[in-house]
Motif scaffolding. Sequence first.
Motif, PDB file in Angstrom:
ATOM      1  N   HIS A   4      14.166   3.449   0.021  1.00  0.00           N
ATOM      2  CA  HIS A   4      13.849   4.440   1.041  1.00  0.00           C
ATOM      3  C   HIS A   4      13.024   3.762   2.139  1.00  0.00           C
ATOM      4  O   HIS A   4      12.020   3.109   1.844  1.00  0.00           O
ATOM      5  N   ILE A   5      13.457   3.927   3.388  1.00  0.00           N
ATOM      6  CA  ILE A   5      12.733   3.362   4.523  1.00  0.00           C
ATOM      7  C   ILE A   5      12.054   4.509   5.251  1.00  0.00           C
ATOM      8  O   ILE A   5      12.701   5.420   5.756  1.00  0.00           O
ATOM      9  N   ILE A   6      10.727   4.456   5.301  1.00  0.00           N
ATOM     10  CA  ILE A   6       9.926   5.548   5.851  1.00  0.00           C
ATOM     11  C   ILE A   6       9.188   5.041   7.083  1.00  0.00           C
ATOM     12  O   ILE A   6       8.530   3.994   7.028  1.00  0.00           O
ATOM     13  N   PRO A   7       9.269   5.733   8.212  1.00  0.00           N
ATOM     14  CA  PRO A   7       8.492   5.313   9.390  1.00  0.00           C
ATOM     15  C   PRO A   7       7.001   5.431   9.122  1.00  0.00           C
ATOM     16  O   PRO A   7       6.514   6.481   8.700  1.00  0.00           O
ATOM     17  N   GLY A   8       6.274   4.335   9.334  1.00  0.00           N
ATOM     18  CA  GLY A   8       4.840   4.327   9.111  1.00  0.00           C
ATOM     19  C   GLY A   8       4.063   4.371  10.416  1.00  0.00           C
ATOM     20  O   GLY A   8       4.638   4.569  11.494  1.00  0.00           O
ATOM     21  N   LEU A  24       6.335   0.283  -4.299  1.00  0.00           N
ATOM     22  CA  LEU A  24       6.060   0.166  -2.868  1.00  0.00           C
ATOM     23  C   LEU A  24       6.004  -1.314  -2.522  1.00  0.00           C
ATOM     24  O   LEU A  24       5.196  -2.060  -3.074  1.00  0.00           O
ATOM     25  N   LEU A  25       6.887  -1.741  -1.609  1.00  0.00           N
ATOM     26  CA  LEU A  25       7.002  -3.160  -1.299  1.00  0.00           C
ATOM     27  C   LEU A  25       5.851  -3.688  -0.451  1.00  0.00           C
ATOM     28  O   LEU A  25       5.784  -4.891  -0.208  1.00  0.00           O
ATOM     29  N   ASP A  26       4.976  -2.822   0.004  1.00  0.00           N
ATOM     30  CA  ASP A  26       3.796  -3.268   0.734  1.00  0.00           C
ATOM     31  C   ASP A  26       2.740  -2.174   0.680  1.00  0.00           C
ATOM     32  O   ASP A  26       3.053  -1.006   0.430  1.00  0.00           O
ATOM     33  N   GLY A  27       1.485  -2.561   0.970  1.00  0.00           N
ATOM     34  CA  GLY A  27       0.367  -1.645   0.802  1.00  0.00           C
ATOM     35  C   GLY A  27       0.099  -0.694   1.943  1.00  0.00           C
ATOM     36  O   GLY A  27      -0.855   0.088   1.879  1.00  0.00           O
ATOM     37  N   CYS A  28       0.910  -0.746   3.016  1.00  0.00           N
ATOM     38  CA  CYS A  28       0.795   0.164   4.158  1.00  0.00           C
ATOM     39  C   CYS A  28      -0.581   0.073   4.822  1.00  0.00           C
ATOM     40  O   CYS A  28      -1.395  -0.777   4.507  1.00  0.00           O
ATOM     41  N   SER A  29      -0.794   0.970   5.770  1.00  0.00           N
ATOM     42  CA  SER A  29      -2.131   1.142   6.336  1.00  0.00           C
ATOM     43  C   SER A  29      -2.748   2.384   5.700  1.00  0.00           C
ATOM     44  O   SER A  29      -2.046   3.199   5.091  1.00  0.00           O
ATOM     45  N   ARG A  30      -4.043   2.521   5.850  1.00  0.00           N
ATOM     46  CA  ARG A  30      -4.702   3.710   5.298  1.00  0.00           C
ATOM     47  C   ARG A  30      -4.105   4.981   5.894  1.00  0.00           C
ATOM     48  O   ARG A  30      -4.007   6.012   5.221  1.00  0.00           O
ATOM     49  N   ALA A  31      -3.687   4.911   7.155  1.00  0.00           N
ATOM     50  CA  ALA A  31      -3.112   6.081   7.826  1.00  0.00           C
ATOM     51  C   ALA A  31      -1.776   6.501   7.228  1.00  0.00           C
ATOM     52  O   ALA A  31      -1.291   7.600   7.502  1.00  0.00           O
ATOM     53  N   THR A  35       1.510   9.992   4.239  1.00  0.00           N
ATOM     54  CA  THR A  35       2.953   9.940   4.491  1.00  0.00           C
ATOM     55  C   THR A  35       3.709   9.566   3.216  1.00  0.00           C
ATOM     56  O   THR A  35       4.724  10.182   2.866  1.00  0.00           O
ATOM     57  N   VAL A  36       3.218   8.545   2.514  1.00  0.00           N
ATOM     58  CA  VAL A  36       3.858   8.109   1.270  1.00  0.00           C
ATOM     59  C   VAL A  36       3.763   9.199   0.203  1.00  0.00           C
ATOM     60  O   VAL A  36       4.761   9.515  -0.463  1.00  0.00           O
ATOM     61  N   CYS A  37       2.591   9.779   0.060  1.00  0.00           N
ATOM     62  CA  CYS A  37       2.412  10.819  -0.961  1.00  0.00           C
ATOM     63  C   CYS A  37       3.277  12.042  -0.681  1.00  0.00           C
ATOM     64  O   CYS A  37       3.886  12.607  -1.604  1.00  0.00           O
ATOM     65  N   ASP A  38       3.344  12.443   0.577  1.00  0.00           N
ATOM     66  CA  ASP A  38       4.196  13.594   0.934  1.00  0.00           C
ATOM     67  C   ASP A  38       5.665  13.287   0.670  1.00  0.00           C
ATOM     68  O   ASP A  38       6.414  14.160   0.210  1.00  0.00           O
ATOM     69  N   PHE A  39       6.093  12.068   0.944  1.00  0.00           N
ATOM     70  CA  PHE A  39       7.489  11.696   0.706  1.00  0.00           C
ATOM     71  C   PHE A  39       7.812  11.763  -0.793  1.00  0.00           C
ATOM     72  O   PHE A  39       8.872  12.280  -1.183  1.00  0.00           O
ATOM     73  N   ILE A  40       6.910  11.264  -1.616  1.00  0.00           N
ATOM     74  CA  ILE A  40       7.142  11.284  -3.064  1.00  0.00           C
ATOM     75  C   ILE A  40       7.240  12.706  -3.586  1.00  0.00           C
ATOM     76  O   ILE A  40       8.153  13.056  -4.345  1.00  0.00           O
ATOM     77  N   ARG A  41       6.310  13.546  -3.160  1.00  0.00           N
ATOM     78  CA  ARG A  41       6.261  14.913  -3.690  1.00  0.00           C
ATOM     79  C   ARG A  41       7.330  15.814  -3.084  1.00  0.00           C
ATOM     80  O   ARG A  41       7.971  16.598  -3.799  1.00  0.00           O
ATOM     81  N   GLN A  42       7.521  15.718  -1.762  1.00  0.00           N
ATOM     82  CA  GLN A  42       8.399  16.667  -1.086  1.00  0.00           C
ATOM     83  C   GLN A  42       9.851  16.197  -1.002  1.00  0.00           C
ATOM     84  O   GLN A  42      10.776  16.961  -1.292  1.00  0.00           O
ATOM     85  N   LYS A  43      10.064  14.948  -0.606  1.00  0.00           N
ATOM     86  CA  LYS A  43      11.435  14.459  -0.438  1.00  0.00           C
ATOM     87  C   LYS A  43      12.074  14.064  -1.769  1.00  0.00           C
ATOM     88  O   LYS A  43      13.255  14.314  -1.998  1.00  0.00           O
ATOM     89  N   LEU A  44      11.284  13.429  -2.636  1.00  0.00           N
ATOM     90  CA  LEU A  44      11.842  12.977  -3.909  1.00  0.00           C
ATOM     91  C   LEU A  44      11.591  13.964  -5.039  1.00  0.00           C
ATOM     92  O   LEU A  44      12.165  13.825  -6.124  1.00  0.00           O
ATOM     93  N   HIS A 117      -7.726   6.887  11.325  1.00  0.00           N
ATOM     94  CA  HIS A 117      -8.676   6.199  10.448  1.00  0.00           C
ATOM     95  C   HIS A 117      -7.909   5.160   9.633  1.00  0.00           C
ATOM     96  O   HIS A 117      -7.075   5.509   8.783  1.00  0.00           O
ATOM     97  N   ILE A 118      -8.163   3.879   9.883  1.00  0.00           N
ATOM     98  CA  ILE A 118      -7.447   2.827   9.164  1.00  0.00           C
ATOM     99  C   ILE A 118      -8.384   1.825   8.505  1.00  0.00           C
ATOM    100  O   ILE A 118      -7.934   0.816   7.968  1.00  0.00           O
ATOM    101  N   TRP A 119      -9.694   2.077   8.556  1.00  0.00           N
ATOM    102  CA  TRP A 119     -10.636   1.132   7.966  1.00  0.00           C
ATOM    103  C   TRP A 119     -10.451   1.078   6.447  1.00  0.00           C
ATOM    104  O   TRP A 119     -10.189   2.103   5.801  1.00  0.00           O
ATOM    105  N   TYR A 120     -10.568  -0.088   5.862  1.00  0.00           N
ATOM    106  CA  TYR A 120     -10.391  -0.265   4.424  1.00  0.00           C
ATOM    107  C   TYR A 120     -11.244  -1.431   3.956  1.00  0.00           C
ATOM    108  O   TYR A 120     -11.678  -2.265   4.756  1.00  0.00           O
TER     109      TYR A 120
END
Length: 253
Positions: A4-8, A24-31, A35-44, A117-120
Amino acid sequence: MQLHIIPGYIQNIYLVQDAAGLLLLDGCSRADVSTVCDFIRQKLALPLTALKLVVVTHMHPDHAGGAHLLRRKTGARIACHPKACLWYSGLLGRTAHIIDVSLTWWVAKRLGKPKRHIWYNPILKADMVLADGQQLPDFPDWQVIYTPGHTDHDLSLMHQPSKQLYIADLIVSVKKRLVPPYPVCHPNQYKQSLKRVSALQPSRLYFAHLAPRTGESINFSDILAQAPTLPKNHWHSMRNRILHTLGWQTGQH
């Protein structure tokens, strides 16, 4: 295997779905975490615990920034190259981290995205480290390919049955031309990584900041010709600016 390719926020997010769960092939940004959680719960229509593994290909904000929070929300394990955890250590490392977060906001602004917010935490607390050539835990169809140059710890990930390869930031695009990324901290290693990827003859390549392309469509020789011979990063750029301001030319004393 489904990919699945999701716009980040500023990059593509690649979420693998197979019988073992989600990868997940990469750790994404904090922002990107919501998006990832919503995709897992809602789309999948799957629980967040279906995410089993988050790979951090390198420590830049759009590749590592969401890893800790995703682990906290899903229970997934974090995996990376052994050198990744030390990338932002020390005073120079923390300074580079601040610069890289600022650059991420700059890219987002150019893309018309709001400031998020992208600080980590710049020191990654991984659950496991990955060796070149090994199979991913729980996902044995995926092989780790060590492709340093952009940083000293870049990883690419190959789906061996189909020879599809995710190379993160190994190649980017400027004015519709495929070019090396910024920074290139280790030019010689970068060139070797490009040659290695070319020799693998991937059927399809996936990029953090480009649409997927077939392997045969990539002119690796052209990208190699553009690769720098000296490091091209924050510190060398700053040094060159100082020398220019002083009226010096690089290489003169």
